[in-house]
Scaffold this motif. Structure first.
Motif, PDB file in Angstrom:
ATOM      1  N   CYS A  43      40.474  35.338  60.950  1.00  0.00           N
ATOM      2  CA  CYS A  43      41.967  35.717  60.399  1.00  0.00           C
ATOM      3  C   CYS A  43      42.585  37.021  60.581  1.00  0.00           C
ATOM      4  O   CYS A  43      41.514  37.990  60.880  1.00  0.00           O
ATOM      5  N   SER A  62      52.493  30.878  67.727  1.00  0.00           N
ATOM      6  CA  SER A  62      51.227  31.080  67.984  1.00  0.00           C
ATOM      7  C   SER A  62      51.035  32.478  68.818  1.00  0.00           C
ATOM      8  O   SER A  62      51.725  32.783  69.681  1.00  0.00           O
ATOM      9  N   LEU A  93      47.247  34.673  59.402  1.00  0.00           N
ATOM     10  CA  LEU A  93      47.050  33.543  59.924  1.00  0.00           C
ATOM     11  C   LEU A  93      45.517  33.457  60.278  1.00  0.00           C
ATOM     12  O   LEU A  93      45.065  34.571  60.876  1.00  0.00           O
ATOM     13  N   GLU A  95      42.724  31.205  62.137  1.00  0.00           N
ATOM     14  CA  GLU A  95      42.813  30.229  63.382  1.00  0.00           C
ATOM     15  C   GLU A  95      41.289  30.121  63.984  1.00  0.00           C
ATOM     16  O   GLU A  95      40.507  30.890  63.838  1.00  0.00           O
ATOM     17  N   TRP A 118      45.334  26.392  63.737  1.00  0.00           N
ATOM     18  CA  TRP A 118      45.477  27.310  62.619  1.00  0.00           C
ATOM     19  C   TRP A 118      44.765  26.554  61.414  1.00  0.00           C
ATOM     20  O   TRP A 118      44.633  25.333  61.384  1.00  0.00           O
ATOM     21  N   PHE A 121      46.860  30.059  55.933  1.00  0.00           N
ATOM     22  CA  PHE A 121      48.136  30.827  56.133  1.00  0.00           C
ATOM     23  C   PHE A 121      48.216  31.492  54.955  1.00  0.00           C
ATOM     24  O   PHE A 121      48.534  30.762  53.903  1.00  0.00           O
TER      25      PHE A 121
END
Length: 134
Positions: A43, A62, A93, A95, A118, A121
């Motif tokens: 994150c 992205s 974010l 991912e 991802w 969020f």
């Protein structure tokens, strides 16, 4: 003798500060999928210019190519119900890198490739989809 101790103390401060910065992600889960948000430093905050809010959710550019060695996907769509409030009023974010396999025809061999996806969020509490107390 003092120089190695100084470097050790500096390294300890840097590493402990990084752990604190990562700490608030720990234990967070996606509100729909119920999967853990954070693996190991998955994150991070993102620039608000990379986020476009719509009535149905968010388009997030992205931060890196989605596929390794392939063209970048322009953006991810994140449904509104999967967004969570961030404690610092910034976008974040989470991912992770996943491994996929594809068949190479005609040899019927499998080729591995990796792709970023991802996971969670976080949005500022002042955004229209997040109530102040959530």
């Amino acid at each position: 003798m003092r120089q190695p101790r100084g470097w050790i103390a500096l390294a300890w401060l840097v590493l402990s500060g990084d752990a604190d910065a990562h700490d608030w992600y720990t234990g967070k889960k996606d509100p729909v999928m119920q999967s853990d948000c954070c693996g190991n430093k998955d994150c991070h905050p993102i620039d608000p210019r990379e986020v476009k809010e719509t009535k149905d959710g968010y388009y997030v550019r992205s931060p890196r190519p989605a596929y390794m060695n392939e063209p970048q996907e322009p953006e991810w769509f994140i449904p509104r119900e999967r967004a969570q409030a961030s404690p610092d009023d910034r976008y974040h974010l989470c991912e992770h890198l996943m491994t996929f396999y594809r068949t190479i025809i005609p040899h019927m061999k499998f080729e591995a490739y990796q792709r970023y996806r991802w996971r969670c969020f976080f949005v500022p509490k002042g955004t229209s989809s997040i109530e102040k107390g959530r």
